[in-house]
Design an enzyme around this catalytic site. Structure first.
Site, PDB file in Angstrom:
ATOM      1  N   HIS A  19       0.834  -1.205   0.000  1.00  0.00           N
ATOM      2  CA  HIS A  19       0.000   0.000   0.000  1.00  0.00           C
ATOM      3  C   HIS A  19       0.869   1.256   0.000  1.00  0.00           C
ATOM      4  O   HIS A  19       1.498   1.584   1.004  1.00  0.00           O
ATOM      5  CB  HIS A  19      -0.906  -0.034   1.232  1.00  0.00           C
ATOM      6  N   GLU A  59       1.547  -0.663  -5.246  1.00  0.00           N
ATOM      7  CA  GLU A  59       0.444   0.234  -5.614  1.00  0.00           C
ATOM      8  C   GLU A  59       0.956   1.604  -6.066  1.00  0.00           C
ATOM      9  O   GLU A  59       1.912   2.134  -5.506  1.00  0.00           O
ATOM     10  CB  GLU A  59      -0.495   0.412  -4.422  1.00  0.00           C
ATOM     11  N   ASP A 106      -0.947   5.340  -6.752  1.00  0.00           N
ATOM     12  CA  ASP A 106      -2.065   6.277  -6.897  1.00  0.00           C
ATOM     13  C   ASP A 106      -1.631   7.331  -7.905  1.00  0.00           C
ATOM     14  O   ASP A 106      -0.494   7.824  -7.851  1.00  0.00           O
ATOM     15  CB  ASP A 106      -2.392   6.943  -5.558  1.00  0.00           C
ATOM     16  N   HIS A 153      -0.928  10.107  -3.431  1.00  0.00           N
ATOM     17  CA  HIS A 153      -2.245   9.624  -3.006  1.00  0.00           C
ATOM     18  C   HIS A 153      -3.353  10.642  -3.187  1.00  0.00           C
ATOM     19  O   HIS A 153      -4.457  10.307  -3.610  1.00  0.00           O
ATOM     20  CB  HIS A 153      -2.213   9.188  -1.540  1.00  0.00           C
ATOM     21  N   GLU A 203      -4.011   3.103  -9.350  1.00  0.00           N
ATOM     22  CA  GLU A 203      -5.368   3.586  -9.097  1.00  0.00           C
ATOM     23  C   GLU A 203      -5.590   4.910  -9.806  1.00  0.00           C
ATOM     24  O   GLU A 203      -4.794   5.847  -9.656  1.00  0.00           O
ATOM     25  CB  GLU A 203      -5.631   3.773  -7.604  1.00  0.00           C
TER      26      GLU A 203
END
Length: 330
Positions: free
Chosen positions: A37, A64, A66, A79, A170
């Protein structure tokens, strides 16, 4: 002659198996997976390349990313759509805030963003760290980077180590970007394609909270990637059949699954995972933190309840080493 025939059979069998399972993607998707994460964010400032390198070394299955666009349409790995919670933007560009007092990534070019220092996440009002026991605030030097930078970094590490660790990007706030005049999904998909991430066979999972945008990615933009619908509200739990028409999995908050203890002290599990599996949807839950247990005695207890009692398929965690170790022991 008999030994030769047996040897040829073994070689053929192994070779055929390797061809039918390129890069072991199918096997990876079928077991419990660990998603780093924002990298190894329990140890280093989130979404820095240092954090990603540490998570890579810890053997997370996926790292991950973002993604938010800069003013000159460079996908930045960060993020939030604003900057003041993880950088020194207030010091470097004191007059660049909007009316709401926030400094938005999209108001800065990539070159301007490169002048900022990245810190451990902090409260911009109190200037105190959100997780005080993590990496010290304003120590060492970390910088923002682009999606392209990170993909090349991960692919380079895969080549030099012989590993095959995937990416898990994401799409952040697509409606916000649209209102600013940018099609973030189209830009990101083109970059992913350029780096070889095109289909479900490739080691990339694309996620988004916006269901309309994820549908658009599947149907209008014709993406064949593995898609995960992120969710956070109870009413979304009733839309699994709809999600299954375009997504391959869901990403719920783990507290949507683990509901708390009953009077006997037993953790109560919702039917969300069972219902998702009935609709052929994998479940990758967020966010598992060893320094925020919320009622659990140990991190291993939390992981055991989630992975085995609730039977989720993967965890987003700030501590990928601990999750990898736990899964390997079980």
């Amino acid at each position: 002659m008999k030994k030769l025939i047996v040897l040829l059979f073994v070689i053929c069998f192994v070779g055929c198996n390797q061809k039918s399972n390129p890069n072991k993607i199918a096997a990876m998707k079928s077991k419990k997976i660990v998603i780093a994460h924002r990298g190894a964010s329990g140890y280093l400032p989130e979404h820095t390349l240092a954090s990603k390198a540490m998570a890579f070394a810890m053997d997370a299955d996926y790292l991950e990313q973002d993604i938010v666009l800069s003013k000159d349409t460079v996908p930045i790995v960060i993020h939030d759509i604003h900057l003041e919670t993880v950088t020194n933007v207030k010091d470097v560009y004191p007059n660049r805030k909007r009316a709401d007092g926030k400094y938005y990534v999209i108001d800065f070019t990539f070159d301007e963003l490169q002048k900022l220092d990245v810190y451990e996440r902090f409260n911009p009002e109190t200037k105190e760290a959100v997780f005080p026991k993590r990496f010290p605030l304003k120590k060492s030097k970390f910088k923002l980077h682009s999606l392209q930078n990170e993909i090349e970094f991960i692919q380079g590490l895969n080549k030099s180590t012989g590993k095959n660790i995937g990416i898990y990007p994401e799409i952040k706030e697509p409606k916000f970007h649209k209102n600013e005049g940018f099609d973030i999904s189209k830009i990101v998909l083109e970059i992913l394609s350029n780096y070889g991430y095109k289909t479900k066979k490739d080691n990339c999972i694309l996620q988004c909270f916006d269901s309309d945008e994820l549908k658009r990615i599947r149907f209008d933009l014709k993406s064949e990637l593995y898609l995960v619908q992120l969710i956070e509200f109870e009413d979304e739990e009733n839309k699994l059949e709809e999600f299954a028409t375009y997504a391959d999995g869901i990403g719920p908050w783990y507290k949507q699954i683990i509901k708390g203890k009953d009077t006997n002290g037993v953790w109560q599990i919702s039917n969300l995972v069972k219902n998702a599996h009935k609709n052929n949807l994998k479940v990758h839950a967020y966010t598992f933190r060893a320094d925020k247990l919320d009622g659990f005695t140990t991190f291993n207890e939390l992981l055991h309840v989630a992975l085995f009692d609730a039977n989720i398929d993967g965890v987003f965690t700030d501590f990928p080493d601990k999750a990898v170790k736990f899964i390997n022991k079980n």
